[in-house]
Design a protein around this motif. Structure first.
Motif, short mmCIF file in Angstrom:
data_model
loop_
_atom_site.label_atom_id
_atom_site.label_comp_id
_atom_site.label_asym_id
_atom_site.label_seq_id
_atom_site.Cartn_x
_atom_site.Cartn_y
_atom_site.Cartn_z
N PRO A 210 16.64 -3.96 -3.06
CA PRO A 210 17.29 -3.74 -1.75
C PRO A 210 16.48 -2.86 -0.80
O PRO A 210 16.58 -3.02 0.42
N PHE A 211 15.68 -1.96 -1.35
CA PHE A 211 14.89 -1.07 -0.49
C PHE A 211 13.89 -1.84 0.36
O PHE A 211 13.58 -1.44 1.48
N TRP A 212 13.40 -2.98 -0.16
CA TRP A 212 12.38 -3.76 0.53
C TRP A 212 12.96 -4.97 1.25
O TRP A 212 12.20 -5.79 1.79
N ASP B 38 0.86 -1.18 0.00
CA ASP B 38 0.00 0.00 0.00
C ASP B 38 0.90 1.24 0.00
O ASP B 38 1.61 1.49 0.97
N ILE B 39 0.87 1.99 -1.09
CA ILE B 39 1.69 3.20 -1.19
C ILE B 39 0.88 4.37 -0.64
O ILE B 39 -0.16 4.74 -1.18
N GLY B 40 1.38 4.93 0.46
CA GLY B 40 0.61 5.93 1.21
C GLY B 40 -0.33 5.22 2.16
O GLY B 40 -1.55 5.41 2.13
N SER B 41 0.24 4.38 3.04
CA SER B 41 -0.55 3.43 3.83
C SER B 41 -1.28 4.04 5.01
O SER B 41 -2.13 3.37 5.61
N GLY B 42 -0.95 5.28 5.39
CA GLY B 42 -1.66 5.90 6.50
C GLY B 42 -1.52 5.11 7.79
O GLY B 42 -0.41 4.81 8.24
N LEU B 43 -2.65 4.73 8.38
CA LEU B 43 -2.65 3.98 9.63
C LEU B 43 -2.58 2.48 9.43
O LEU B 43 -2.62 1.72 10.39
N ILE C 77 3.91 1.72 3.07
CA ILE C 77 4.93 2.76 3.13
C ILE C 77 4.24 4.11 3.23
O ILE C 77 3.30 4.40 2.49
N GLU C 78 4.70 4.93 4.18
CA GLU C 78 4.06 6.21 4.50
C GLU C 78 5.13 7.27 4.71
O GLU C 78 6.10 7.06 5.45
N MET C 79 4.94 8.44 4.08
CA MET C 79 5.91 9.53 4.22
C MET C 79 5.71 10.32 5.51
O MET C 79 6.66 10.78 6.11
N GLU C 80 4.45 10.48 5.92
CA GLU C 80 4.18 11.31 7.09
C GLU C 80 4.50 10.56 8.38
O GLU C 80 3.98 9.46 8.62
N ASN D 13 9.96 7.20 1.39
CA ASN D 13 9.44 7.70 0.13
C ASN D 13 9.33 6.56 -0.87
O ASN D 13 10.33 5.86 -1.13
N ALA D 14 8.15 6.36 -1.44
CA ALA D 14 7.95 5.26 -2.39
C ALA D 14 8.68 5.49 -3.70
O ALA D 14 8.77 4.56 -4.53
#
Length: 371
Positions: free
Chosen positions: A321-323, A140-145, A164-167, A215-216
């Motif tokens: 590698p990021f994951w 989920d890109i921008g997964s929130g809660l 993954i979540e930026m905030e 950051n995705a």
């Protein structure tokens, strides 16, 4: 007196409609029409050979076709799958931890907050049409809660579910939710009543979930994820374009988002083709949006990586590698059966953002969250 009589006679006599001398034909009773239709047959050709069967009923030929429900896309899919008791229990634990709606974000309390029913409908579509299940990995890109990640992991039994979540605040709340569910698992496992475990609906899939604060756009590909979900209503165009470039370099076979094919294919250049679309709604605001399910256009796929099979096991062995950490700790519960490494990671993240005061209160091994 004579004048009054004439008036009374005129008013007392019934008025007759003038039809300009044209009389309408009598109506045929409905029952008789039906009987005629049943007994009527299509005439044969002069040669005596019918091009079509002569026993077709006129009522069948002239019958009005049924309307296709509006919720269907091309009349192909209308899932109405109820949530399982385990999923309902999962949402109950999350509500107790962070409330019914996730807040504390820049864009208000309903930032990408899908209703439980809408998310269940999406999962049902992915299971039926896109082989979401054993062997697949979800992101989920921008997964929130983290609610979609929990829901997918529990309902589909996929081997890995990542958000993954930026905030930062939302990422911390997702960790708090995961920790609360793991605590619920531990307290339920210590129960002696097996029936209580079933009715309580413990979410054992929490050990296959991993949340990332980042950051995705950082990874080169989305490998090993087979199903990429983006509630991308508020994504900037430049972000969507860069995510499309990452997707095109990946082996991921499926994409789920909120933008139509004209934008995704023509404007942002995603190498996909549309499979399904249907309406979904948001919690709190009651807003309605359309979800679009795409599959990769294989004719445009020219990468050297292994592509998830569309007719068998979807598992992608290649890992960007990021994951790598998410795969190591959470895929199928991590390297160890009990998922202790993942649980230690969740606890460490929780203690990091709650501060030293929380560390002091939980310094005793008995007071710490036991995994």
């Amino acid at each position: 007196m004579m004048l009054k009589r004439v008036r009374n006679e005129v008013h007392s006599s019934p008025r007759k409609r003038v039809n300009n001398g044209i009389s309408k034909p009598p109506r045929t009773p409905k029952k008789k029409v039906d009987d005629d239709c049943k007994s009527s047959k299509i005439p044969t050709t002069p040669s005596g050979k019918d091009n079509i069967s002569s026993t077709i009923k006129l009522s069948e030929v002239c019958s009005t076709p049924k309307k296709t429900p509006r919720s269907c896309f091309k009349g192909s899919f209308t899932p109405k799958t109820p949530c399982s008791p385990t999923v309902n229990r999962l949402y109950s634990v999350i509500q107790g931890a962070t409330g019914s709606l996730g807040g504390n974000g820049y864009n208000g309390p309903i930032y990408g907050e899908l209703t439980r029913v809408s998310m269940q409908r999406i999962i049902a579509a992915l299971k039926e049409k896109c082989q979401l299940g054993i062997g697949s990995s979800f992101i989920d890109i921008g997964s929130g809660l983290g609610k979609p990640c929990f829901h997918v992991a529990e309902d589909s039994q996929c081997e890995l579910s990542v958000g993954i979540e930026m905030e930062k605040i939302r990422y911390q709340l997702s960790i708090h939710n995961q920790r609360s569910i793991l605590k619920d698992i531990f307290s339920s496992k210590s129960s002696k009543n097996n029936e209580d475990l079933e009715t309580k609906g413990v979410c054992m899939a929490a050990k296959r979930i991993f949340f990332i604060h980042g950051n995705a756009l950082s990874p080169k590909t989305f490998n090993p994820f087979t199903h990429i979900f983006m509630f991308d209503i508020g994504f900037p165009p430049e972000t969507l374009k860069k995510l499309g470039e990452t997707f095109n370099r990946s082996a991921s076979p499926y994409l789920i988002c909120c933008h139509n094919q004209k934008l995704m294919i023509e404007k942002y250049k995603y190498n996909v083709e549309l499979m399904e679309q249907f309406k979904i709604s948001l919690s709190g605001s009651g807003e309605n949006h359309t979800i679009y399910i795409y599959k990769r256009d294989l004719s445009k796929y020219n990468q050297t990586g292994s592509l998830g099979k569309l007719d068998g096991s979807l598992r992608i062995e290649e890992v960007d590698p990021f994951w790598a950490k998410a795969v190591e700790l959470a895929r199928l519960g991590g390297n160890d059966d009990m998922g202790s490494s993942l649980m230690a990671h969740v606890e460490n993240e929780y203690l990091t953002f709650t501060g030293s005061e929380r560390r002091t209160r939980s310094s005793s091994a008995k007071k710490k969250l036991e995994f």
